[in-house]
Design a protein around this motif. Structure first.
Motif, mmCIF file in Angstrom:
data_model
loop_
_atom_site.group_PDB
_atom_site.id
_atom_site.type_symbol
_atom_site.label_atom_id
_atom_site.label_comp_id
_atom_site.label_asym_id
_atom_site.label_seq_id
_atom_site.Cartn_x
_atom_site.Cartn_y
_atom_site.Cartn_z
ATOM 1 N N LEU A 33 -2.377 -2.016 2.069
ATOM 2 C CA LEU A 33 -3.302 -1.935 3.199
ATOM 3 C C LEU A 33 -2.621 -1.345 4.423
ATOM 4 O O LEU A 33 -3.183 -0.489 5.116
ATOM 5 N N LEU A 34 -1.391 -1.779 4.699
ATOM 6 C CA LEU A 34 -0.669 -1.266 5.864
ATOM 7 C C LEU A 34 -0.272 0.200 5.684
ATOM 8 O O LEU A 34 -0.345 0.980 6.633
ATOM 9 N N ARG A 35 0.144 0.573 4.492
ATOM 10 C CA ARG A 35 0.511 1.982 4.252
ATOM 11 C C ARG A 35 -0.715 2.884 4.364
ATOM 12 O O ARG A 35 -0.632 3.978 4.913
ATOM 13 N N THR A 36 -1.847 2.416 3.868
ATOM 14 C CA THR A 36 -3.074 3.194 3.962
ATOM 15 C C THR A 36 -3.476 3.392 5.417
ATOM 16 O O THR A 36 -3.916 4.473 5.802
ATOM 17 N N GLY A 37 -3.304 2.345 6.236
ATOM 18 C CA GLY A 37 -3.634 2.435 7.651
ATOM 19 C C GLY A 37 -2.677 3.306 8.431
ATOM 20 O O GLY A 37 -3.009 3.782 9.518
ATOM 21 N N ASP A 38 -1.479 3.542 7.892
ATOM 22 C CA ASP A 38 -0.473 4.401 8.524
ATOM 23 C C ASP A 38 -0.245 4.022 9.993
ATOM 24 O O ASP A 38 -0.234 4.877 10.877
ATOM 25 N N LEU A 39 -0.092 2.713 10.242
ATOM 26 C CA LEU A 39 0.047 2.221 11.602
ATOM 27 C C LEU A 39 1.485 2.216 12.112
ATOM 28 O O LEU A 39 1.714 2.330 13.314
ATOM 29 N N MET A 40 2.446 2.064 11.232
ATOM 30 C CA MET A 40 3.854 1.973 11.586
ATOM 31 C C MET A 40 4.690 2.546 10.461
ATOM 32 O O MET A 40 4.254 2.543 9.320
ATOM 33 N N PRO A 41 5.902 2.914 10.773
ATOM 34 C CA PRO A 41 6.795 3.330 9.687
ATOM 35 C C PRO A 41 7.087 2.125 8.777
ATOM 36 O O PRO A 41 7.355 1.031 9.280
#
Length: 170
Positions: A33-41
């Motif tokens: 979910l976080l990688r899909t959102g591309d919010l942070m490295p």
């Protein structure tokens, strides 16, 4: 049921190894979910805080032991409501962890999922990250501070909104 891990033989004389599948699956979903959102490295501490907060939410919301078989899209609303800004997430996590510890004590068996969740919770509570001060006076940045003042913030307070936003972006 607490024994959510998969039992497998380790090949050394019939001993059993309990694999923490529920926790690993929760962590995988949170990471995706976080990688899909591309919010942070993905290598940042902020990403780890978001992943751990979201994995805890996913793991602890699985009250029926069905996590490895769930469809993520059917759970998004539940996870959104648990991670919402106005919810007492920290209290909810402490309560659910306490309930799972009590279940583990009664079952007298290994609880590797719970051990990993407890380690993540400990890290989120004890680790502080430098973050923008959201309570600062607007336009009150000191000379040389581009983004305004920063404060040390518990990792869970940074990770929780990141997880919530990642769910929205999914």
């Amino acid at each position: 049921m607490l024994h959510r891990g998969h039992q497998s033989t380790d090949g050394t004389g019939g001993g059993e190894l309990t694999v923490p599948m529920a926790w690993l699956y929760a962590e995988y979903i949170a990471d995706e979910l976080l990688r899909t959102g591309d919010l942070m490295p993905p290598t940042s501490f902020e990403f780890r805080a978001g992943r751990d907060a979201l994995a805890l939410t996913i793991f602890l919301s699985d009250t029926d032991g069905e996590l490895p078989g769930i469809r993520v899209v059917t759970q998004l609303e539940t996870w959104l409501s648990l991670t919402a800004y106005d919810q007492p997430w920290q209290d909810w996590v402490a309560e659910r962890m306490s309930q799972l510890r009590a279940e583990a004590a009664r079952s007298d068996g290994p609880a590797p999922d719970l051990d990993l969740a407890a380690a993540a919770w400990r890290w989120l509570e004890e680790t502080e990250l430098l973050a923008p001060d959201l309570n600062a006076v607007p336009g009150g940045a000191a000379a040389g501070e581009d983004d305004g003042p920063e404060v040390w913030t518990p990792a869970w307070q940074l990770g929780l909104p990141l997880g919530h936003l990642a769910i929205h972006l999914f």
